[in-house]
Structures are given as structure tokens and as C-alpha cells.
Design a protein around this motif. Structure first.
Motif, PDB file in Angstrom:
ATOM      1  N   GLU A 143       0.820  -1.210   0.000  1.00 54.80           N
ATOM      2  CA  GLU A 143       0.000   0.000   0.000  1.00 54.80           C
ATOM      3  C   GLU A 143       0.852   1.257   0.000  1.00 54.80           C
ATOM      4  OE1 GLU A 143      -3.367   0.010   2.687  1.00 54.80           O
ATOM      5  OE2 GLU A 143      -3.112  -2.159   2.971  1.00 54.80           O
ATOM      6  N   GLY A 144       2.136   1.121   0.299  1.00 53.21           N
ATOM      7  CA  GLY A 144       3.071   2.238   0.212  1.00 53.21           C
ATOM      8  C   GLY A 144       4.020   1.987  -0.940  1.00 53.21           C
ATOM      9  N   THR A 145       5.328   2.076  -0.652  1.00 52.90           N
ATOM     10  CA  THR A 145       6.328   1.750  -1.666  1.00 52.90           C
ATOM     11  C   THR A 145       6.651   0.263  -1.587  1.00 52.90           C
ATOM     12  OG1 THR A 145       8.191   2.204  -0.186  1.00 52.90           O
ATOM     13  CG2 THR A 145       7.285   4.058  -1.446  1.00 52.90           C
ATOM     14  N   ALA A 146       7.357  -0.215  -2.599  1.00 54.74           N
ATOM     15  CA  ALA A 146       7.691  -1.636  -2.636  1.00 54.74           C
ATOM     16  C   ALA A 146       8.601  -2.044  -1.492  1.00 54.74           C
ATOM     17  CB  ALA A 146       8.346  -1.975  -3.975  1.00 54.74           C
ATOM     18  N   THR A 147       9.363  -1.093  -0.950  1.00 52.20           N
ATOM     19  CA  THR A 147      10.323  -1.421   0.104  1.00 52.20           C
ATOM     20  C   THR A 147       9.806  -1.159   1.507  1.00 52.20           C
ATOM     21  OG1 THR A 147      11.304   0.786  -0.108  1.00 52.20           O
ATOM     22  CG2 THR A 147      12.284  -0.988  -1.414  1.00 52.20           C
ATOM     23  N   SER A 148       8.738  -0.398   1.641  1.00 53.72           N
ATOM     24  CA  SER A 148       8.293   0.001   2.972  1.00 53.72           C
ATOM     25  C   SER A 148       7.058  -0.736   3.467  1.00 53.72           C
ATOM     26  CB  SER A 148       8.016   1.513   3.000  1.00 53.72           C
ATOM     27  OG  SER A 148       6.961   1.842   2.115  1.00 53.72           O
ATOM     28  N   GLY A 149       6.224  -1.267   2.534  1.00 53.35           N
ATOM     29  CA  GLY A 149       5.007  -1.922   2.978  1.00 53.35           C
ATOM     30  C   GLY A 149       3.952  -0.916   3.396  1.00 53.35           C
ATOM     31  N   PRO A 150       2.889  -1.364   4.100  1.00 48.60           N
ATOM     32  CA  PRO A 150       2.601  -2.736   4.520  1.00 48.60           C
ATOM     33  C   PRO A 150       2.225  -3.611   3.331  1.00 48.60           C
ATOM     34  CG  PRO A 150       0.739  -1.337   4.994  1.00 48.60           C
ATOM     35  CD  PRO A 150       1.808  -0.432   4.483  1.00 48.60           C
ATOM     36  N   TYR A 151       2.477  -4.925   3.467  1.00 48.98           N
ATOM     37  CA  TYR A 151       2.301  -5.836   2.363  1.00 48.98           C
ATOM     38  C   TYR A 151       0.976  -6.586   2.461  1.00 48.98           C
ATOM     39  CZ  TYR A 151       7.245  -4.862   1.786  1.00 48.98           C
ATOM     40  OH  TYR A 151       8.444  -4.226   1.625  1.00 48.98           O
ATOM     41  N   THR A 152       0.485  -6.978   1.301  1.00 46.67           N
ATOM     42  CA  THR A 152      -0.776  -7.718   1.191  1.00 46.67           C
ATOM     43  C   THR A 152      -0.606  -8.818   0.161  1.00 46.67           C
ATOM     44  OG1 THR A 152      -2.078  -5.745   1.740  1.00 46.67           O
ATOM     45  CG2 THR A 152      -3.245  -7.543   0.654  1.00 46.67           C
ATOM     46  N   PHE A 153      -1.123 -10.019   0.468  1.00 46.89           N
ATOM     47  CA  PHE A 153      -1.165 -11.095  -0.515  1.00 46.89           C
ATOM     48  C   PHE A 153      -2.354 -10.850  -1.440  1.00 46.89           C
ATOM     49  CE2 PHE A 153       1.177 -14.904   1.637  1.00 46.89           C
ATOM     50  CZ  PHE A 153       2.357 -14.191   1.543  1.00 46.89           C
ATOM     51  N   LEU A 154      -2.087 -10.769  -2.735  1.00 49.39           N
ATOM     52  CA  LEU A 154      -3.141 -10.684  -3.738  1.00 49.39           C
ATOM     53  C   LEU A 154      -3.289 -12.075  -4.345  1.00 49.39           C
ATOM     54  CD1 LEU A 154      -2.099  -7.288  -5.354  1.00 49.39           C
ATOM     55  CD2 LEU A 154      -3.829  -7.682  -3.594  1.00 49.39           C
ATOM     56  N   LEU A 155      -4.429 -12.701  -4.115  1.00 50.44           N
ATOM     57  CA  LEU A 155      -4.610 -14.128  -4.372  1.00 50.44           C
ATOM     58  C   LEU A 155      -5.664 -14.348  -5.445  1.00 50.44           C
ATOM     59  CD1 LEU A 155      -4.717 -15.061  -0.601  1.00 50.44           C
ATOM     60  CD2 LEU A 155      -2.774 -15.438  -2.119  1.00 50.44           C
ATOM     61  N   LEU A 156      -5.304 -15.096  -6.472  1.00 45.67           N
ATOM     62  CA  LEU A 156      -6.230 -15.488  -7.531  1.00 45.67           C
ATOM     63  C   LEU A 156      -6.552 -16.966  -7.366  1.00 45.67           C
ATOM     64  CD1 LEU A 156      -7.722 -14.954 -10.226  1.00 45.67           C
ATOM     65  CD2 LEU A 156      -5.581 -15.542 -11.409  1.00 45.67           C
ATOM     66  N   ASP A 157      -7.807 -17.266  -7.001  1.00 44.38           N
ATOM     67  CA  ASP A 157      -8.219 -18.653  -6.782  1.00 44.38           C
ATOM     68  C   ASP A 157      -8.110 -19.424  -8.084  1.00 44.38           C
ATOM     69  OD1 ASP A 157      -9.743 -21.077  -6.385  1.00 44.38           O
ATOM     70  OD2 ASP A 157     -10.572 -20.125  -4.587  1.00 44.38           O
ATOM     71  N   ALA A 158      -7.307 -20.484  -8.076  1.00 43.05           N
ATOM     72  CA  ALA A 158      -7.055 -21.248  -9.295  1.00 43.05           C
ATOM     73  C   ALA A 158      -8.302 -21.956  -9.802  1.00 43.05           C
ATOM     74  CB  ALA A 158      -5.938 -22.272  -9.043  1.00 43.05           C
ATOM     75  N   ALA A 159      -9.280 -22.231  -8.921  1.00 40.42           N
ATOM     76  CA  ALA A 159     -10.473 -22.979  -9.331  1.00 40.42           C
ATOM     77  C   ALA A 159     -11.619 -22.066  -9.745  1.00 40.42           C
ATOM     78  CB  ALA A 159     -10.927 -23.896  -8.194  1.00 40.42           C
ATOM     79  N   THR A 160     -11.811 -20.955  -9.044  1.00 39.34           N
ATOM     80  CA  THR A 160     -12.986 -20.104  -9.276  1.00 39.34           C
ATOM     81  C   THR A 160     -12.651 -18.766  -9.918  1.00 39.34           C
ATOM     82  OG1 THR A 160     -12.838 -19.096  -7.082  1.00 39.34           O
ATOM     83  CG2 THR A 160     -14.077 -21.142  -7.264  1.00 39.34           C
ATOM     84  N   ASP A 161     -11.366 -18.427 -10.041  1.00 45.54           N
ATOM     85  CA  ASP A 161     -10.905 -17.142 -10.580  1.00 45.54           C
ATOM     86  C   ASP A 161     -11.332 -15.967  -9.706  1.00 45.54           C
ATOM     87  OD1 ASP A 161      -9.594 -18.297 -12.715  1.00 45.54           O
ATOM     88  OD2 ASP A 161     -11.317 -18.157 -14.054  1.00 45.54           O
ATOM     89  N   GLU A 162     -11.719 -16.221  -8.472  1.00 49.84           N
ATOM     90  CA  GLU A 162     -12.011 -15.128  -7.545  1.00 49.84           C
ATOM     91  C   GLU A 162     -10.694 -14.507  -7.072  1.00 49.84           C
ATOM     92  OE1 GLU A 162     -16.007 -16.184  -5.163  1.00 49.84           O
ATOM     93  OE2 GLU A 162     -14.370 -17.611  -4.845  1.00 49.84           O
ATOM     94  N   VAL A 163     -10.763 -13.228  -6.767  1.00 52.25           N
ATOM     95  CA  VAL A 163      -9.567 -12.504  -6.347  1.00 52.25           C
ATOM     96  C   VAL A 163      -9.758 -12.031  -4.916  1.00 52.25           C
ATOM     97  CG1 VAL A 163      -7.994 -10.612  -6.857  1.00 52.25           C
ATOM     98  CG2 VAL A 163      -9.179 -11.770  -8.728  1.00 52.25           C
ATOM     99  N   PHE A 164      -8.723 -12.248  -4.083  1.00 50.21           N
ATOM    100  CA  PHE A 164      -8.789 -11.898  -2.674  1.00 50.21           C
ATOM    101  C   PHE A 164      -7.555 -11.079  -2.284  1.00 50.21           C
ATOM    102  CE2 PHE A 164     -11.028 -15.879  -3.231  1.00 50.21           C
ATOM    103  CZ  PHE A 164     -12.214 -15.678  -2.542  1.00 50.21           C
ATOM    104  N   ALA A 165      -7.717 -10.288  -1.240  1.00 48.08           N
ATOM    105  CA  ALA A 165      -6.605  -9.589  -0.585  1.00 48.08           C
ATOM    106  C   ALA A 165      -6.427 -10.191   0.793  1.00 48.08           C
ATOM    107  CB  ALA A 165      -6.880  -8.094  -0.489  1.00 48.08           C
ATOM    108  N   GLY A 166      -5.222 -10.690   1.080  1.00 47.94           N
ATOM    109  CA  GLY A 166      -4.972 -11.350   2.352  1.00 47.94           C
ATOM    110  C   GLY A 166      -3.957 -10.610   3.190  1.00 47.94           C
ATOM    111  N   THR A 167      -4.293 -10.370   4.447  1.00 47.28           N
ATOM    112  CA  THR A 167      -3.402  -9.739   5.428  1.00 47.28           C
ATOM    113  C   THR A 167      -3.415 -10.587   6.695  1.00 47.28           C
ATOM    114  OG1 THR A 167      -5.116  -8.375   6.462  1.00 47.28           O
ATOM    115  CG2 THR A 167      -4.040  -7.481   4.482  1.00 47.28           C
TER     116      THR A 167
END
Length: 533
Positions: A143-167
Motif C-alpha cells: 500500500e506504500g512503496t515496494a520497500t516500505s510496505g505494509p504488504y498484502t497477498f493478492l490471491l487469484l483462486d485457481a479454481a474459481t478465478d475469484e480474487v482476494f486480498a490477504g493480510t
């Protein structure tokens, strides 16, 4: 007004020049203020996203001060005072305050993350893949710069193609319209800066926020496996209300138990669930430890005395040699003054860390230059006494050019009339120097001697690069023969297996206070020189 005067005024470009310079100044002011406001606007989302409200207030406070000062024609004195004041606050006051704030925490190796992240990692570390577990294509966003974070997993469900944000707080489904998917991978997401694979590898392996990153779900946790992610089942569950982690398979509860400067989840039988802990405020515990820890207090007095001796002798020897050389070359009868002065400044032109490493090889007892040239057999770096002498000699070589410059300038600023009048009254050369030249010189250089003492009191490089604080005795491997306070506490707080940044900050604050008190006493003692001349 006559026609000739009017014609001459129209030809006079002074008015036009003043107007054009005023326009240029206005444009520079607009561009400068616009740039500052733009930077503040750019930083705001990142600071809000990371809950850095204090930083946000400081940033917009600086913008407000600059805007009020330079956007109007009022506050003319402030236009000159504000830049220096802001630099003083940002580069001197602010670091001191942040160091003190950090000294009241247990921040260090194993305690660099929040409690929520630590709990998520502990649960994730115990996870195992269940049958039919979901798999995801993984992208990491910041959500900030690539080096500072905070970081979030951006997840694409391989079966349903749904997209999630994981923290570490959980899993949230994203609007597909805000995410760009190409060839089965997330390539862009609104509000996030995506990390490339090299950055993901780097930040996962160096003990940063991505190491052990886990996203809790209703069925377990989602963790990264290479550049993919999988949902795992964990037998551990965290109860925030009770502040316990329970193993649902064994029924054992683990609660935070204090262990040194950190808390570890431990069962009633004393079994630790993990060695991972988290950052939290510890008040003045680091300061209490600094004065009560036997490892520190047992050697503190001896090291403190050597630190004072080292600082005093370093200043005294460099000043004496620098003053002697400056006095000799200040005599008009000496030819080639410029050449001599240039040669004497060579040690000052060589970077200190390189010079100290070279001197370290010179002091080698077997093949060092000093022993070989002088036909000596001295264990310079293996004997505590000779190691201290070696440190002082190396520091003398590094420091005398500075004192030579200072003394040369001060000597040339002393009016020659004083010495001529004293000579006419029958004063000898030594009387002239001791009664007139030296007192007047001290008026100018005394504050610089105080600052040089403060520098050498914490001269970490001279000790660490030359002797690393040694030599060490077998019965006391933590306190070396040449250790000064800063090198000694560095080894205890940072140089061991784990870095204790909070404790090191507390030691830094203590040394800052000691140095400040000593400098204040020295400045008070130099007030008597104000009456000279």
C-alpha cells in the motif's frame, strides 16, 4: 516632468528588471511550495494506510509552516529562521526523540513485528495441507512503496478465478474490476504497488515482514509456497479475548509469559509453543537493565575510566602536535610553508576507516611494519597495555592534521602587534608564546577542543576497526582491553547472536547524557577564557 526626463525614464530598464526579477522569484516560490505540497499529498495515503498519524501530522505541520511563512509578505524574520529551525528539528531533535522512544521498547531480532503478525506466523508455522485445500496464484502488493510496505497477498483462486486480498487480519474478496489478470496471474491492482519476484525473494529471506507471512481463514491459514499460495489447516487457534493460543488436537493452552525482554507463548507446564515474539513497550526496563545487569555493571567503571583517558589523551596529543607544527610553520623565516602544510594534511585526506585498517596491519606482531622497521618484538594488539598505546598512536596520526588546521588559522588571526610590543618590553620567545599567543589561541580553539573530546568519547571507528575492542581475556570474553563504552555496549546489544535494538537505543541515550554533561562542564570551565584579551 520635462520631455527629456520622461524619455530617459522610458529608456531606463531598472523598473523592468525589478518587475522581471519579481516574477522569477514568484515563479520559484510557487514551484517550491507546489513541490512540497505535492510530496505531502503523495505521502498521505501511505501514512494513513500504515496508521502513521504522528508522521502525517508532522508532514502537514511542516507544509503549513512553510506555506504561512513564504506564501505571504508577513513574518519576514521567520523567512530566515524557519529553514535552519526545521533542519535542526528534523535532523537533530527528531532522531533524539525517536531514539528515546525506541529505547522504551523491546525492538530487535525476534521482536520486529506486531503481536497480530507474530500470532499469525505461529499459527501458520504449525499448518499442514489438508485434502482438497484451495490453491492460489500469488502476487504481493504494497500500500506504500515496494520497500516500505505494509504488504498484502493478492490471491487469484485457481479454481474459481475469484480474487482476494490477504493480510494477517484475514481474507477479503476484491472487486474483479479493480484487478488486472493476464495469463492466469495478477499483474496490477488498484491501490497497490506490486513487487517483482526478485523483491519477493529478498524480503522473504532477510527477516522482513514477508518472512512467515500468513493469512488466517475460516479453515486455517494461507501461506506462500514459492510464487503460489495454498490454504493450510492449522491445529492452533487464537482467542483474542483470553489472549491464548490453543492446540485443538491436544487441548493445551499457551499464554504469553515474560522471558527476558520479550513474551513467549508458553503452556502451564513451561513448554514454549514458539520462540517468536513481538514488539511492545517495556517502559524504562532497558535503562534499569543497563545499570543492574551484572555483565555490564561489573566492567562499567574500568571501561568508563579508560574511555575518559582515551578521549583526554586523544585530544591532548593531537592538539599538542598540531599546535607545535602550526607554530613552527607560522614563522615567516620558514621556506616552503605551503608545501609542508600540504604534506601535513595528507592524513586528513585519507578516509579514516581505510587508514585504521592499514594501521591495524602495521601493528601486526609478526610481519607488521613497525616491528620490522624498528626491530621490535612488541605484541601490539595482543597485550592490553600496548593495544591502548597502539590505539592512541593511530588516533594521533588521524587527528593531528585537524588540530594543525585549527591552530594555524587561530595563530594567523592573532595580531602581530601584541607580540612586537611584548618583545620591546624584553619578553623572550617562550614568554611571548605562553603569556600572549597561547591564551589568545585558546579563546578561539577551546570550543573545538570540547567538541573533539565529545567525538573521541564515542569514537567507535578508532576502536572497532583497529582492535575490535580487544584483546580479550579467556575469563571475560565480553569486555576487551581497549573497549570504550560505545564499543562495549555495541557488542552486548548488537554484536551478539541477536540484535537488541531497543536496548542499544537505551545505551545510546545514556551515552548521550554522559557526553552532554561532560561537554557542559567543559564549556563552563572555558568561560574564564572570555576575559582574555
Amino acid at each position: 516632468m520635462s520631455r527629456a526626463e520622461d524619455k530617459g525614464r522610458r529608456r531606463d530598464p531598472e523598473g523592468r528588471t525589478e518587475r522581471s526579477s519579481g516574477v522569477v522569484g514568484l515563479l520559484i516560490k510557487i514551484v517550491a511550495l507546489g513541490t512540497i505540497i505535492g510530496l505531502a499529498v503523495m505521502l498521505t495515503p501511505a501514512l494513513v494506510g500504515t496508521d502513521r498519524w504522528g508522521f502525517l501530522a508532522v508532514v502537514w505541520g511542516v507544509v503549513a509552516v512553510l506555506g504561512v511563512t513564504y506564501a505571504t509578505r508577513r513574518f519576514v524574520p521567520a523567512k530566515y529562521l524557519v529553514p535552519g529551525t526545521l533542519l535542526l528539528v528534523l535532523f537533530v531533535v527528531y532522531p533524539i526523540l525517536m531514539t528515546f522512544q525506541l529505547s522504551t521498547t523491546n525492538y530487535g531480532d525476534g521482536t520486529r513485528t506486531s503481536k497480530e503478525v507474530t500470532v499469525s506466523r505461529i499459527i501458520g508455522a504449525a499448518a499442514q495441507q489438508a485434502e482438497g485445500a484451495r490453491t492460489f496464484e500469488l502476487a504481493v502488493g504494497s500500500e506504500g512503496t515496494a520497500t516500505s510496505g505494509p504488504y498484502t497477498f493478492l490471491l487469484l483462486d485457481a479454481a474459481t478465478d475469484e480474487v482476494f486480498a490477504g493480510t494477517p487480519d484475514g481474507l477479503t474478496e476484491l472487486d474483479p474490476d479493480t484487478v488486472t489478470v493476464e495469463d492466469g496471474a495478477i499483474t496490477a491492482a488498484e491501490g497497490f504497488t506490486l513487487l517483482d519476484r526478485r523483491q519477493i525473494n529478498e524480503f522473504s529471506q532477510r527477516g522482513g515482514e514477508l518472512e512467515g507471512f500468513a493469512v488466517p481463514t475460516d479453515n486455517g491459514v494461507i501461506t506462500a509456497q514459492g510464487f503460489s499460495a495454498v490454504e493450510l489447516y492449522s491445529p492452533l487457534e487464537y482467542d483474542a479475548a483470553a489472549d491464548t493460543i490453543t492446540n485443538v488436537e491436544t487441548g493445551v493452552d499457551y499464554t504469553p509469559v515474560q522471558s527476558g525482554d520479550r513474551k513467549l507463548f508458553t503452556s502451564a507446564e513451561g513448554e514454549r509453543l514458539s520462540t517468536q515474539s513481538w514488539e511492545e513497550n517495556v517502559g524504562l526496563d532497558n535503562y534499569v537493565r543497563a545499570f543492574t545487569d551484572p555483565r555490564i555493571s561489573s566492567d562499567f567503571v574500568g571501561i568508563f575510566i579508560w574511555t575518559l583517558v582515551f578521549a583526554v589523551l586523544s585530544v591532548g596529543t593531537t592538539f599538542a602536535l598540531g599546535l607545535f607544527l602550526a607554530s613552527v610553520l607560522n614563522d615567516a623565516r620558514v621556506r616552503g610553508q605551503r608545501a609542508y602544510r600540504s604534506i601535513l594534511l595528507l592524513p586528513y585526506a585519507i578516509p579514516g576507516f581505510i587508514a585504521l585498517l592499514v594501521w591495524s596491519s602495521f601493528f601486526n606482531s609478526e610481519f607488521g611494519l613497525i616491528n620490522n622497521v624498528l626491530n621490535l618484538d612488541i605484541n601490539w594488539l595482543g597485550n592490553p597495555f600496548w593495544a591502548k598505546v597502539a590505539v592512541l598512536l593511530a588516533n594521533l596520526w588521524l587527528g593531528f592534521p585537524y588540530m594543525f588546521l585549527v591552530c594555524t588559522g587561530a595563530l594567523q588571526a592573532i595580531p602581530s602587534d601584541y607580540k612586537e610590543a611584548a618583545s620591546l618590553d624584553g619578553a623572550t620567545g617562550w614568554t611571548n608564546f605562553s603569556k600572549i599567543t597561547f591564551p589568545l589561541l585558546l579563546v578561539a580553539v577551546a570550543p573545538l577542543l570540547v567538541s573533539s573530546f565529545a567525538f573521541n568519547f564515542n569514537n567507535f571507528n578508532a576502536i572497532f576497526l583497529l582492535t575490535e575492542g580487544g584483546p580479550f581475556s579467556p575469563d571475560n570474553p565480553t569486555a576487551g582491553g581497549t573497549d570504550i563504552l560505545i564499543s562495549y555496549t555495541y557488542r552486548l546489544a548488537v554484536g551478539g547472536a541477536g540484535q537488541q535494538i531497543g536496548f542499544a537505543s537505551a545505551i545510546s541515550v545514556v551515552l548521550f547524557i554522559i557526553t552532554g554533561v561532560l561537554a557542559a562542564l567543559q564549556f563552563r570551565a572555558t568561560r574564564a577564557l572570555e576575559e582574555v584579551g
